[in-house]
Enzyme design. Sequence first.
Site, PDB file in Angstrom:
ATOM      1  N   SER A 181       0.844  -1.189   0.000  1.00  0.00           N
ATOM      2  CA  SER A 181       0.000   0.000   0.000  1.00  0.00           C
ATOM      3  C   SER A 181       0.878   1.236   0.000  1.00  0.00           C
ATOM      4  O   SER A 181       1.706   1.416   0.899  1.00  0.00           O
ATOM      5  CB  SER A 181      -0.909  -0.011   1.238  1.00  0.00           C
TER       6      SER A 181
ATOM      7  N   GLY B 232      -0.278   4.406   0.120  1.00  0.00           N
ATOM      8  CA  GLY B 232      -1.100   5.524   0.559  1.00  0.00           C
ATOM      9  C   GLY B 232      -1.965   6.069  -0.555  1.00  0.00           C
ATOM     10  O   GLY B 232      -2.566   5.324  -1.337  1.00  0.00           O
ATOM     11  N   ALA B 233      -1.998   7.391  -0.676  1.00  0.00           N
ATOM     12  CA  ALA B 233      -2.848   8.032  -1.685  1.00  0.00           C
ATOM     13  C   ALA B 233      -2.395   7.739  -3.102  1.00  0.00           C
ATOM     14  O   ALA B 233      -3.159   7.932  -4.056  1.00  0.00           O
ATOM     15  CB  ALA B 233      -2.866   9.542  -1.455  1.00  0.00           C
TER      16      ALA B 233
ATOM     17  N   GLY C   8      -1.652   4.744  -4.391  1.00  0.00           N
ATOM     18  CA  GLY C   8      -2.218   3.508  -4.909  1.00  0.00           C
ATOM     19  C   GLY C   8      -1.609   2.287  -4.253  1.00  0.00           C
ATOM     20  O   GLY C   8      -1.049   2.360  -3.150  1.00  0.00           O
TER      21      GLY C   8
ATOM     22  N   GLY D 100      -6.533   0.020   5.360  1.00  0.00           N
ATOM     23  CA  GLY D 100      -5.607  -1.005   4.879  1.00  0.00           C
ATOM     24  C   GLY D 100      -6.111  -2.407   5.152  1.00  0.00           C
ATOM     25  O   GLY D 100      -5.898  -3.323   4.337  1.00  0.00           O
ATOM     26  N   ASP D 101      -6.792  -2.581   6.270  1.00  0.00           N
ATOM     27  CA  ASP D 101      -7.340  -3.889   6.604  1.00  0.00           C
ATOM     28  C   ASP D 101      -8.506  -4.233   5.683  1.00  0.00           C
ATOM     29  O   ASP D 101      -8.659  -5.381   5.244  1.00  0.00           O
ATOM     30  CB  ASP D 101      -7.808  -3.900   8.070  1.00  0.00           C
TER      31      ASP D 101
END
Length: 326
Positions: free
Chosen positions: A231, A233-234, A236, A262-263
């Site tokens: 991940s 973040g913003a 992608g 994220g989960d």
Amino acid sequence: MSTTSTTIGTGMILTVTPNPSLDRTYEVPALERGEVIRASGERMDPGGKGVNVSRAVAAAGRRTVAVLPLGGAPGALIADLLDAQGIEVAPVPVAGATRSNIALAESDGVLTKINAPGPELSAEEQELLLETVREQSRDADWIACCGSLPRGLAPSWYADVVARAHAGGARIALDTSGRALLEALRAQPDVVKPNAEELAEAVGRPLATVGDALKAAEELRGMGARAVLASLGADGQLLVEDGGAWFASARVATVRSNVGAGDSSLAGFLVAGGSGPKALVSAVAHGAAAVQLPGSVMPTPADLDPTAVTVTDVVPVDRELTEPVS
């Protein structure tokens, strides 16, 4: 985009949360130190990364069983809250009280979290936790082991879980960090899900571009991970596995809270089969939907917008990360 197909899973998804929590989230206009702050909204949810994965799986309409140590009044309340959400609980009784965490979500999307340490597990409680995972994994399509380790558990504990899961024929997804992640890699988990900070920590160097993240993910595969779902973040998410590498991002109108996003993303990945670009699209769609919901509310199918997700097998290696990780 690659035409690689993904088999949608139908079996139960087992989650393991060694250090669960009772999470209270308050929505506040702004966080001002030393001032009385009046919340505009509040929620109380069962917490912990694996617990959140189970909540997202249940919201998607799939069967899930949550294995977690529970103790004291907070532990009993977590069990009740999970049961109310249709999640089967396989509790491991412990002497210490389950931790309680607080999150302050500001109107501009900034989140401040206060996480308690949680109880220390005895040798007997640790073994009971492992045995409960073994017993519950017989019907599992996937086992998702997530979060920090409580006091008492050695950094190699997740590696032991991965080895036992593979011995029983189950696939395992791992979302942890630091030494626990590095120790577990030697047991070859089927997929690991680091964020950018955890990925940088694992390889011991900064990440400034998507290409840096790709190289780091390939290193984790070289250390034992069969697949890496990173991940960013913003920016992608990045998926690297035997079949190739894909990058996906989504349009998000407003970020309300990233608690559990994220989960939710990992849950979306697993319910869509746990490999290939279609599972990546599901992961990104779940994460994008989650950040637009209050607190740690998990998205239902009605909240998802897969059409907002762009996925490609041409990874934009030169793209700079919005928030470089040092």
